[in-house]
Design an enzyme around this catalytic site. Structure first.
Site, mmCIF file in Angstrom:
data_model
loop_
_atom_site.group_PDB
_atom_site.id
_atom_site.type_symbol
_atom_site.label_atom_id
_atom_site.label_comp_id
_atom_site.label_asym_id
_atom_site.label_seq_id
_atom_site.Cartn_x
_atom_site.Cartn_y
_atom_site.Cartn_z
ATOM 1 N N TYR A 103 -5.073 32.892 47.652
ATOM 2 C CA TYR A 103 -6.248 33.335 48.396
ATOM 3 C C TYR A 103 -7.199 34.086 47.474
ATOM 4 C CZ TYR A 103 -3.934 32.469 52.899
ATOM 5 O OH TYR A 103 -3.321 31.889 53.975
ATOM 6 N N TYR A 110 2.565 28.681 49.419
ATOM 7 C CA TYR A 110 2.715 29.858 48.556
ATOM 8 C C TYR A 110 3.917 30.685 48.999
ATOM 9 C CZ TYR A 110 0.102 32.093 52.384
ATOM 10 O OH TYR A 110 -0.323 32.531 53.611
ATOM 11 N N ARG A 115 5.425 29.959 52.659
ATOM 12 C CA ARG A 115 4.663 29.566 53.850
ATOM 13 C C ARG A 115 4.336 28.079 53.775
ATOM 14 N NH1 ARG A 115 1.720 31.849 57.387
ATOM 15 N NH2 ARG A 115 2.788 30.300 58.634
ATOM 16 N N HIS A 169 -1.148 25.773 55.465
ATOM 17 C CA HIS A 169 -1.800 26.089 56.739
ATOM 18 C C HIS A 169 -3.241 26.524 56.516
ATOM 19 C CE1 HIS A 169 -0.293 29.985 55.301
ATOM 20 N NE2 HIS A 169 -1.328 30.511 55.932
ATOM 21 N N HIS A 199 -6.113 29.025 58.592
ATOM 22 C CA HIS A 199 -6.281 30.022 59.657
ATOM 23 C C HIS A 199 -7.536 29.736 60.481
ATOM 24 C CE1 HIS A 199 -3.274 32.969 58.107
ATOM 25 N NE2 HIS A 199 -3.592 32.451 56.925
#
Lengths: 184, 247
Positions: free
Chosen positions: B114, B153, B163, B166, B168
């Site tokens: 991120y 990640y 995870r 995905h 959000h």
């Protein structure tokens, strides 16, 4: 009724700040949706703590409120978003809402309040609560406040004044002094 | 009345909204997801009838909140990774389209990192990818954006925890009680059965609805694969106080 079912909520996670816009915490900002509104600003602030008493530093806090006349359909854009800081503190600049009609309708009124939602890592769905104002006479007849039997629980929704235009409400997610959260 | 597309908030669903169907939403207390341990309330929630505060919502018009539907270009260059198009409809539980609803979208880059100071995963940042978008639904409830397929990640929940891939989503709907933040997953991801966040929702069908489908119709020839992800917000209650008669 159709067979569709509402999509499951998932956590906002720790990196939701990619959609943070710090200016959204000031509902009366000069270049915002309420620009030009001649009104007295108030500050709503407080700290968000977890079950160990540690600050929730990654919280996404949102408010939704009526205008000074208690209306949601006026020109006031009563939405704000704030990122909790390193002390778990949120802070909004807004106006004091007026009394809102009660769900039952008629002439019944709810005390002035601000809806407050918390999203964060570890919250698979938002925690929703309300901020009321200490000393407001309508608090005594507010249907939601009156549905809370224990006075110390009711007090978790009532912000205390800290100076003439500053209101403080700390929020405890879990344990001693746990805030009353709402199923809306 | 047009939902959500007005210039300001207004009460639009005077009867309020139905409660969630059992098992289709996660609980606050999810023992396998460690971060819930000190953050879930111990006391029961106070159920409140829906009034003006719950049935109205802020109108997030494109004039106030500028749309940004393409995540693949930033700072004068193109993001690295597999370009994809994600599209779908936003409906309520009665199948009614939510018009003019704002969606905020955020995600990791193709390497699983991120663009956020808190993300310390040892994977490269991409100077041409910030991972945020904002779109609005049209009159039929359709939304669409272009992005890069994010990477998986690691996270610290348990040993060797990763995870699943995905994206959000944040949606506002027509009433405060419809507010939703969720995650879209990708079909065939081997990490899904292992993920405590995905699996915190008890109902298997509800979990599967969080997984997008590959869609050749959304796919653009010689440009990008397409994925379909529909989102359903709570439906209106039949009568103003239906909820009081349940449970």
């Amino acid at each position: 009724m159709s067979g569709m079912v509402a999509t499951a909520s998932q956590t906002a996670g720790p990196y939701w700040h990619l959609i943070d816009h710090p200016e959204w915490a000031d509902l009366l900002r000069m270049d915002g949706p309420n620009a030009g509104l001649a009104t007295a600003a108030i500050t709503l602030t407080g700290r968000i703590m977890d079950g160990a008493g540690e600050p929730v530093t990654d919280a996404l806090v949102e408010i939704w409120q009526a205008d000074a006349e208690g209306r949601y359909d006026g020109s006031f854009h009563g939405f704000g978003r704030c990122a909790a800081d390193r002390e778990g503190r949120y802070r909004f600049s807004t106006l004091r809402p007026g009394p809102v009609p009660a769900p039952a309708g008629g002439n019944a009124r709810q005390a002035p309040h601000v809806a407050l939602s918390i999203f964060a890592r570890g919250l698979l769905k938002p925690l929703v609560t309300r901020l009321y104002f200490a000393g407001e006479p309508l608090n005594d007849t507010d249907p939601l406040l009156n549905s809370i039997a224990e006075p110390e629980r009711r007090a978790t929704l009532i912000a205390r004044p800290d100076g003439p235009a500053r209101w403080v409400l700390d929020i405890r997610l879990q344990g001693e002094g746990e805030t009353v959260f709402l199923e809306v | 009345m047009t939902e959500g597309s007005a210039d300001r908030g207004r009460p639009q669903d005077p009867a309020g909204y139905r409660p969630p169907r059992p098992g289709t939403q996660p609980d606050y207390d999810a023992p396998d997801y460690g971060s819930t341990r000190l953050r879930h309330p111990l006391r029961p929630l106070l159920r409140v009838p829906h009034g003006p505060t719950e049935i109205s919502a802020p109108a997030m018009s494109p004039a106030l909140y500028a749309p940004a539907p393409d995540m693949t270009r930033h700072a004068g260059g193109e993001a690295l990774g597999e370009r994809i198009i994600v599209a779908g409809r936003v409906l309520d539980e009665d199948g009614r389209p939510l018009r003019g609803t704002m969606l905020e979208i955020w995600q990791a880059n193709a390497a699983g990192r991120y663009a956020h100071p808190g993300d310390t995963h040892d994977a490269p940042l991409d100077p041409h990818f910030t991972g945020q978008a904002r779109v609005f639904t049209d009159d039929e409830g359709w939304y669409r954006f272009t992005t890069i397929r994010p990477g998986a990640y690691p996270w610290g929940n348990h040993h060797n925890a990763w995870r699943p891939v995905h994206i959000h989503y944040s949606l506002f709907g027509a009433g405060f009680a419809q507010r939703l933040i969720t995650q879209m997953y990708f079909p065939g991801d081997p990490l899904l059965p292992l993920d405590p966040i995905f699996n915190a929702t008890p109902d298997a069908a509800a979990r599967e609805r969080l997984v997008a489908r590959f869609d050749l119709g959304i796919t653009r020839p010689n440009h990008a694969l397409g994925y379909r992800f529909d989102i359903v917000l709570r439906g209106r209650a039949a009568t103003p106080f239906e909820e009081e008669h349940e449970e």
